[in-house]
Design a protein around this motif. Structure first.
Motif, short mmCIF file in Angstrom:
data_model
loop_
_atom_site.label_atom_id
_atom_site.label_comp_id
_atom_site.label_asym_id
_atom_site.label_seq_id
_atom_site.Cartn_x
_atom_site.Cartn_y
_atom_site.Cartn_z
N THR A 1 -59.54 -34.69 -28.42
CA THR A 1 -60.45 -34.12 -29.41
C THR A 1 -61.40 -35.20 -29.92
O THR A 1 -60.94 -36.20 -30.48
CB THR A 1 -59.67 -33.53 -30.60
N PRO A 2 -62.69 -35.05 -29.73
CA PRO A 2 -63.64 -36.03 -30.27
C PRO A 2 -63.70 -35.94 -31.79
O PRO A 2 -63.41 -34.89 -32.37
CB PRO A 2 -64.97 -35.62 -29.62
N SER A 3 -64.11 -37.01 -32.41
CA SER A 3 -64.28 -37.03 -33.86
C SER A 3 -65.71 -36.64 -34.21
O SER A 3 -66.66 -37.11 -33.59
CB SER A 3 -63.97 -38.42 -34.42
N LEU A 4 -65.84 -35.80 -35.21
CA LEU A 4 -67.17 -35.35 -35.64
C LEU A 4 -67.45 -35.78 -37.07
O LEU A 4 -68.17 -35.11 -37.81
CB LEU A 4 -67.28 -33.83 -35.51
N SER A 5 -66.88 -36.92 -37.46
CA SER A 5 -67.15 -37.43 -38.81
C SER A 5 -68.63 -37.78 -38.94
O SER A 5 -69.27 -38.21 -37.97
CB SER A 5 -66.29 -38.67 -39.08
N TYR A 6 -69.15 -37.64 -40.13
CA TYR A 6 -70.59 -37.84 -40.35
C TYR A 6 -71.02 -39.25 -39.97
O TYR A 6 -72.05 -39.45 -39.30
CB TYR A 6 -70.95 -37.56 -41.81
N LEU B 1 -69.17 -32.19 -21.92
CA LEU B 1 -68.22 -31.59 -22.85
C LEU B 1 -66.82 -31.60 -22.24
O LEU B 1 -65.82 -31.84 -22.94
CB LEU B 1 -68.65 -30.16 -23.19
N GLY B 2 -66.75 -31.34 -20.92
CA GLY B 2 -65.46 -31.41 -20.24
C GLY B 2 -64.86 -32.80 -20.32
O GLY B 2 -63.66 -32.97 -20.53
N ALA B 3 -65.71 -33.84 -20.17
CA ALA B 3 -65.23 -35.22 -20.28
C ALA B 3 -64.73 -35.51 -21.69
O ALA B 3 -63.74 -36.23 -21.88
CB ALA B 3 -66.35 -36.19 -19.90
N ALA B 4 -65.42 -34.96 -22.69
CA ALA B 4 -65.05 -35.22 -24.09
C ALA B 4 -63.68 -34.67 -24.44
O ALA B 4 -62.96 -35.24 -25.26
CB ALA B 4 -66.11 -34.63 -25.02
N PHE B 5 -63.30 -33.57 -23.81
CA PHE B 5 -62.03 -32.92 -24.14
C PHE B 5 -60.92 -33.25 -23.15
O PHE B 5 -59.84 -32.68 -23.23
CB PHE B 5 -62.23 -31.41 -24.24
N THR B 6 -61.20 -34.16 -22.21
CA THR B 6 -60.16 -34.54 -21.23
C THR B 6 -60.06 -36.05 -21.07
O THR B 6 -59.80 -36.56 -19.98
CB THR B 6 -60.42 -33.89 -19.86
N GLY B 7 -60.32 -36.78 -22.14
CA GLY B 7 -60.09 -38.22 -22.12
C GLY B 7 -61.11 -39.04 -21.37
O GLY B 7 -60.80 -40.16 -20.95
N GLY B 8 -62.33 -38.54 -21.19
CA GLY B 8 -63.33 -39.26 -20.43
C GLY B 8 -64.39 -39.92 -21.30
O GLY B 8 -64.17 -40.24 -22.47
N PHE B 9 -65.56 -40.11 -20.72
CA PHE B 9 -66.71 -40.68 -21.42
C PHE B 9 -67.96 -40.14 -20.73
O PHE B 9 -67.85 -39.39 -19.74
CB PHE B 9 -66.66 -42.22 -21.40
N PRO B 10 -69.18 -40.42 -21.23
CA PRO B 10 -70.38 -39.77 -20.68
C PRO B 10 -70.53 -39.91 -19.17
O PRO B 10 -70.26 -40.97 -18.59
CB PRO B 10 -71.52 -40.48 -21.42
N VAL B 11 -70.96 -38.82 -18.52
CA VAL B 11 -71.11 -38.77 -17.07
C VAL B 11 -72.48 -38.18 -16.71
O VAL B 11 -73.15 -37.58 -17.54
CB VAL B 11 -70.01 -37.90 -16.42
N THR B 12 -72.85 -38.37 -15.46
CA THR B 12 -74.06 -37.74 -14.93
C THR B 12 -73.96 -37.73 -13.42
O THR B 12 -72.96 -38.16 -12.84
CB THR B 12 -75.32 -38.47 -15.42
N GLY B 13 -75.00 -37.25 -12.75
CA GLY B 13 -75.01 -37.25 -11.29
C GLY B 13 -75.29 -38.63 -10.75
O GLY B 13 -76.27 -39.26 -11.14
#
Length: 587
Positions: free
Chosen positions: A275-280, A330-342
């Motif tokens: 779960t990512p943190s959404l603190s301000y 978003l899938g990476a954020a909820f499965t222990g990853g970090f930013p991705v792209t092609g």
């Protein structure tokens, strides 16, 4: 079943399926999926999986995260892209530049190895995913066009140098840090006393081996009589060979006891639910970097996707790609990853290996999941120097300083933008560098369009064509000034147009008419309309009539909404030839 019940059953609307296919491309290519396609996708997935295992571990290392994060970031995101993406060959996952930007961003928020650092990585992926998703929903893909390709090339080149320099600490076996090339080199020099000979030997040999694999392994295997496909697969597996051999050497000779840094224990599990943190405070600190990562990632991804799609005459939908990449992040954020792209390299490998649909990506994800479950104990003694060598060899292929020579010969303005982007990235870090690139791209566009090309034209004899009087032999009318405007008119260039016309008309006493050829004018904003009104009034005072020709339909529709046309001293001609003939004789 009764008749009444039958009447309540509704068949899908004819327009519903195309709409679903638009947002779920899997429904399109999935309907025509065959056994042959499955076979080709499976083979491609096998090859990409072999390549991706060491690469994913290496890019997690580059991002400052545990090695398993690289595997996690390559599983769920690939599956989600396969569902929502429009490219048949794009392979999504961690890439070098985005991993470096991730490390640069998170390094300002938390220390590597802490829980705060990992949570910040998840939050960065979440914000990037939401930004991309919203850009796709609201069709804002055009925003990426403000980052010019020369500037992108300069940024990637500088980033490649920084990435390679950042991995030298693993090659030398020392501690070093820094967000730009200067800080990295100073830090490396200060810690050079920690140099570990065993680590350097492993890193240097691995780097040399991987460079040789790229250039010399395939020709050698072909000379031994192996077929091209087999030689190609063996070449793609080169990094795996480096991983296996260096791991065995470290284990066999107990080099970890001699100071060689190893990956050590990696959790033997599928990606966890996180779960990512959404603190301000965290969101406010990550938003701008997430925006930059989203833009850079999208530009890199869409460039690769369109290049590969063009080879098979396939079509890429940029706005849907934004949705797909957003979903992947978003899938990476909820499965222990970090930013991705092609990624460029893995996508090219995927394409060359024969991938026909995004299902190849889903099969790759399954292969990586198996690796995460079964193979992680085997990489306990994997030296970090080998992963660093993998990164160095991969990113140096992105370094291309020839863009400076090319841009210098073609456009000095583009050269200045590229050079500034490279210098700012090397000297101040990737965030400042990419921000500089974005700003310079916009300023460069404004500069070029603020001084539109205006050609004084005349008629080529024996034709209906009008060309620049300084480039062609043409017929001109002494009492008529004919100008072709090669740019849309908006607030930034209207003053230039006014000054050009006034300077040209002043002192030219025989001049009675000015005709603006608008064939290249796609838009006239309100500021430009007010300028045209001012030009019309001032020319009338001077005894000169203003005319327009070849005004495009949409532009004409907007002009009709105002009183400009009713106050125009001259006429609007359908063709410029008609204007030339009508005004041939002095009134």
């Amino acid at each position: 079943m009764t008749a009444a019940t039958q009447n309540t059953i509704k068949t899908p609307s004819p327009t519903m399926i195309p709409t679903l296919q638009k947002y779920l491309p899997v429904l399109d290519w999935g309907r025509s999926y065959t056994r042959k396609t499955f076979s080709n996708d499976l083979i491609a997935a096998l090859i990409v999986t072999i390549m991706l295992i060491p690469q994913s571990l290496a890019y997690a290392l580059l991002a400052g995260l545990p090695p398993e994060a690289g595997l996690y970031a390559s599983i769920a995101p690939i599956i989600l892209y396969a569902i929502f993406g429009t490219s048949r060959a794009l392979a999504v996952g961690p890439v070098a530049v985005v991993s470096l930007m991730t490390a640069a961003t998170l390094g300002n928020i938390a220390d590597q190895g802490t829980m705060g650092y990992a949570v910040a990585a998840l939050s960065l992926a979440f914000l990037s995913g939401m930004i991309l998703l919203l850009m796709g929903v609201f069709r804002l893909g055009f925003l990426a066009n403000f980052l010019s390709h020369p500037v992108i090339a300069g940024f990637i080149t500088a980033s490649g140098v920084i990435i390679a320099a950042s991995q030298l600490k693993h090659i030398f076996g020392i501690d070093a840090s820094g967000h730009n090339l200067y800080e990295l080199l100073i830090s490396l020099w200060q810690h050079l006393g920690e140099f570990n000979g065993f680590t350097f030997a492993i890193g240097a040999v691995a780097t040399a081996f991987l460079f040789w694999v790229r250039k010399g392994m395939k020709p050698m295997l072909r000379s031994w009589g192996l077929s091209a496909p087999v030689a190609d697969i063996a070449t793609k597996a080169g990094p795996v060979a480096a991983v296996v051999l260096s791991t065995v050497v470290v284990w066999l000779f107990s080099l970890a006891d001699s100071g060689v840094k190893i990956v050590a224990e990696v959790p033997q599990s599928l990606p966890p639910l996180t779960t990512p943190s959404l603190s301000y405070d965290l969101v406010s600190a990550l938003f701008v970097p997430a925006l930059l990562i989203s833009i850079i990632g999208f530009v890199e991804s869409i460039s690769v996707a369109q290049t590969l799609a063009a080879k098979k005459r396939q079509r890429i939908t940029p706005d849907q790609e934004l949705i797909a990449l957003g979903s992947a992040n978003l899938g990476a954020a909820f499965t222990g990853g970090f930013p991705v792209t092609g990624g460029f390299s893995r996508s090219v490998v995927n394409y060359d290996a024969g991938a026909e649909t995004p299902a190849a990506g889903a099969f790759t994800a399954i292969g990586l999941a198996i690796a995460a479950l079964a193979l992680t104990p085997l990489i306990y003694f994997l030296p970090k120097a080998t992963l660093a060598a993998t990164i160095i060899v991969a990113v140096l292929g992105l370094v291309d300083f020839s863009i400076l020579k090319r841009s210098w010969g073609y456009s000095k303005a583009d050269f200045s933008a590229v050079l500034a982007t490279i210098l700012f990235t090397l000297g101040m870090g990737v965030e400042v560098g990419v921000s500089t690139g974005v700003v310079l791209s916009i300023l460069l566009h404004l500069y070029k369009t603020s001084k539109p090309h205006i050609a004084e034209i005349g008629l080529i004899k024996g034709s209906h064509h009008f060309r620049n009087i300084h480039r062609h032999t043409v017929e001109t009318l002494p009492h008529v000034l004919q100008l072709r405007i090669d740019e849309s008119l908006y607030f930034a260039n209207t003053r230039f147009l006014e000054d050009y016309i006034y300077n040209r008309v002043a002192g030219d006493t025989p001049l009675k008419h000015v005709v603006l050829m608008c064939s290249a004018v796609n838009d006239i904003d309100l500021s430009a309309l007010e300028s045209l009104e001012a030009i019309n009034e001032r020319l009338q005072v001077m005894g000169v009539t203003l005319h327009l020709s070849e005004v495009k339909g949409p532009v004409m529709d907007r002009l009709k909404r105002e009183h400009f046309l009713s106050e125009l001293s001259g006429q609007v001609y359908l063709s410029h030839y008609e204007a030339h003939q009508s005004l041939r004789l002095p009134n």
